[in-house]
Scaffold this active site. Sequence first.
Site, short mmCIF file in Angstrom:
data_model
loop_
_atom_site.label_atom_id
_atom_site.label_comp_id
_atom_site.label_asym_id
_atom_site.label_seq_id
_atom_site.Cartn_x
_atom_site.Cartn_y
_atom_site.Cartn_z
N CYS A 9 16.54 31.22 27.83
CA CYS A 9 15.66 30.03 28.57
C CYS A 9 17.07 28.39 28.87
CB CYS A 9 14.52 29.25 28.69
SG CYS A 9 14.16 30.77 28.53
N ARG A 63 21.96 30.79 29.72
CA ARG A 63 20.89 30.89 28.41
C ARG A 63 19.97 32.03 28.82
NH1 ARG A 63 21.21 26.12 25.31
NH2 ARG A 63 18.71 26.76 24.57
N TRP A 122 14.99 33.42 29.98
CA TRP A 122 15.11 34.65 29.26
C TRP A 122 13.54 35.40 28.69
CZ3 TRP A 122 14.75 36.42 24.70
CH2 TRP A 122 15.65 38.33 24.10
N ASN A 135 10.98 25.69 26.49
CA ASN A 135 11.65 27.09 26.12
C ASN A 135 11.24 26.87 25.20
OD1 ASN A 135 14.27 28.21 25.17
ND2 ASN A 135 15.24 26.74 24.64
N GLY A 136 10.94 28.13 24.66
CA GLY A 136 10.47 28.35 22.84
C GLY A 136 9.01 29.56 23.00
N GLU A 146 33.59 42.77 14.01
CA GLU A 146 33.28 41.57 15.36
C GLU A 146 33.79 42.89 16.64
OE1 GLU A 146 32.16 39.48 16.16
OE2 GLU A 146 33.50 38.36 17.61
N LYS A 167 31.78 42.63 19.97
CA LYS A 167 32.19 42.44 21.26
C LYS A 167 32.26 43.55 22.74
CE LYS A 167 32.70 39.99 20.86
NZ LYS A 167 31.97 38.10 19.83
N GLU A 214 28.40 44.47 23.08
CA GLU A 214 27.65 43.66 24.53
C GLU A 214 28.06 43.42 25.37
OE1 GLU A 214 27.12 39.71 22.45
OE2 GLU A 214 28.91 39.24 21.62
N HIS A 233 32.12 59.67 4.59
CA HIS A 233 30.96 59.49 3.60
C HIS A 233 29.75 60.09 4.19
CE1 HIS A 233 32.78 58.43 -0.46
NE2 HIS A 233 33.39 58.01 0.44
N LYS A 249 22.89 33.15 25.77
CA LYS A 249 24.11 32.56 24.56
C LYS A 249 23.52 31.99 23.50
CE LYS A 249 28.03 30.95 23.65
NZ LYS A 249 28.65 31.90 23.02
O1 M6R Z 1 25.17 30.03 18.36
P1 M6R Z 1 25.29 30.99 17.25
O2 M6R Z 1 27.02 30.72 16.63
O3 M6R Z 1 24.87 30.92 15.80
O4 M6R Z 1 25.63 32.55 17.71
C1 M6R Z 1 25.02 33.87 17.04
C2 M6R Z 1 25.53 34.87 17.53
O5 M6R Z 1 23.93 34.50 18.62
C3 M6R Z 1 26.49 35.13 18.53
O6 M6R Z 1 27.56 34.71 17.75
C4 M6R Z 1 26.32 36.58 18.98
O7 M6R Z 1 26.01 37.29 17.72
C5 M6R Z 1 27.08 36.26 20.43
N1 M6R Z 1 26.42 36.44 21.08
C6 M6R Z 1 28.19 37.21 20.06
O8 M6R Z 1 29.61 36.89 20.90
#
Ligand code: M6R
Length: 612
Positions: free
Chosen positions: A2, A27, A74, A100-101, A487, A491, A494, A510, A607
């Site tokens: 949000c 957001r 969101w 927001n929250g 990682e 990527k 997502e 395994h 985000k």
């Molecule tokens: O703002 P932050 O670094 O705490 O966020 C952590 C994760 O939410 C963030 O890295 C998320 O995994 C990304 N979307 C990955 O690309």
Amino acid sequence: MCGIVGYIGTKKASPILINGLLRLEYRGYDSAGISTVEKNGLSIMKDKGRVLNLTKLEGIDDLEGTIGIAHTRWATHGKPSPENSHPHQDNSKTFSVVHNGIIENYHELRKFLTDKGYTFYSQTDTEVIPNLIHYYYTNDKQNDTLKFLRAVRNACFDLKGSFALEILCKNYPDNMIVVRKDSPLVIGKGMGENYISSDIPAILSFTKDFYLLNDLEFVILSRNEAKFYNKDLEPIDKKPKVIEWNASSAEKEGYEDFMLKEIYEQPTAIRETIGAKFSENSKCEFENLNFTKEYLSSLNKIYIVACGTAMHAGLVAKNAIEKLCKIETEIDIASEFRYRDPLVDEKTLCIFISQSGETADTIAALKLSKEKGAKTLAISNVIGSSITREADYAIYTHAGSEIAVASTKAYTSQVVLLVILAIYFAEILELDNSYVTNLKKEILELPKKIEETLKLSEKIKEFSKKVYQEHDIFFIGRGIDETVAKEGSLKLKEISYIHSESYAAGELKHGPIALIENGVTVIGIMTDPNLVEKTISNIQEVITRGAKTLVITNQPIDTSMFDMMIQIPDTHPFISPILSIIPLQLFSYYISKEKGLDVDKPRNLAKSVTVE
Ligand code: M6R
């Protein structure tokens, strides 16, 4: 999760609010809405879907108000719909609220209010807030200027959970009240106007002077003033902080997407993050840190706690810290750490990594570590973010604002900062690390080597075109390369929605190798000279079972058996992930583009994850 924007000044508020919402859409983008103070009371315009839908609502261009609040959602409680969109109002339409929250006790509060005769139109947790404020407002028999503030404060005291709130009251048409608890909110100070936002970049083009709010500090805003109160409603003094960020970092600057722009900004982000912390022949220094040999020698353990990509940066750092400092280092996911009663005490240093500095689980994990007596160090990309204010120490990546949901330049900046931190600790501990000079030289050469790596983009695009219709893609590696596999896989998932897994290459046999059949894509990362032969054997095993393979390496190896090989520049193994992740970031990006998806705003994600 949000985004909140607000404006109080002399200009027409609605275009400013919509512009701010567009910048904050990363957001949350399920629904959007605004409320402004108009001549005939409080207006409300809201709808599900993107902010663009909002701009098409009939009458939105006719709003004249110069004070307003806005929200991009969101969804947590209740599906995206016009009723569930913010702003929300009380039954008498005296108050408009954006939030927001999460209000954890909203069931209880809803029952309390229902018993008092209030009714509800949405499924949200937020709708209790304007009604609760109304309840306290109407039950307050004093009719002074602070009546609105008292009602907000009393309502906030009943709320359990997290909130950043903007509130309008039709009886106070020249004011707005804002408050936060465990959710981000900043106030930008202008000349005869004030801006409010969930984060700094959204309003950076209007001002560089920001008030940063602590939990349960209440603010009454008017055009010319921001009056601050503590939770007992005593006035407090607050000075704005000057934020020297470049507003253009929140623009796409000719790139098709923020993600691509941010991938290409990595040489600068790394250069800026290294800054003047060391040179080849000088020791590492951090302006904000004053660790001593005595303290570091007393440590039993270092914990690195974070979520998602930030946690993956921690995994890379473990290797460097343990090897350079000889201190056992454990990495944990913040949402697990906070609930498993971790073994943390004054002999533990806890490091928390968060690009946004607002991730709810990471902040909670930090608070827990403090309670257990540990010293805490925050690493964030956002100056003044919650995590940096909560921790004993804070250091920053200087990646510039990262807008795309998929984190790229923040990750590589976090890795380089953590490795520099490891060198800083090792130098204080006076450990004999003969290879540190070479490591420093390699760190300083990173920006140039990233530029070289980025030149491989066409080759990666070509491979992406071959595999974008796949349903399963595996990433494998050993040692430091396994952390990159993790990682790379995150990527891809997502932003492309392709199912993907990452495995330590030696683990394939395994179990997971059962999934390999004709045409399945396997991506192997091999940068560690000591392990490259072993990983080649594992790749050989998947080729035998029909897999298509892409290999990312900095080693001189025979390419003939792979479908494609990406040769990246060689560097010190501690920092090789900074180079080897780049082809994988580009790979995910091109696959997502090939599939016609929204790269910057992938489905179901936001985000900044400010709820647990
Ligand atoms: O703002 P932050 O670094 O705490 O966020 C952590 C994760 O939410 C963030 O890295 C998320 O995994 C990304 N979307 C990955 O690309």
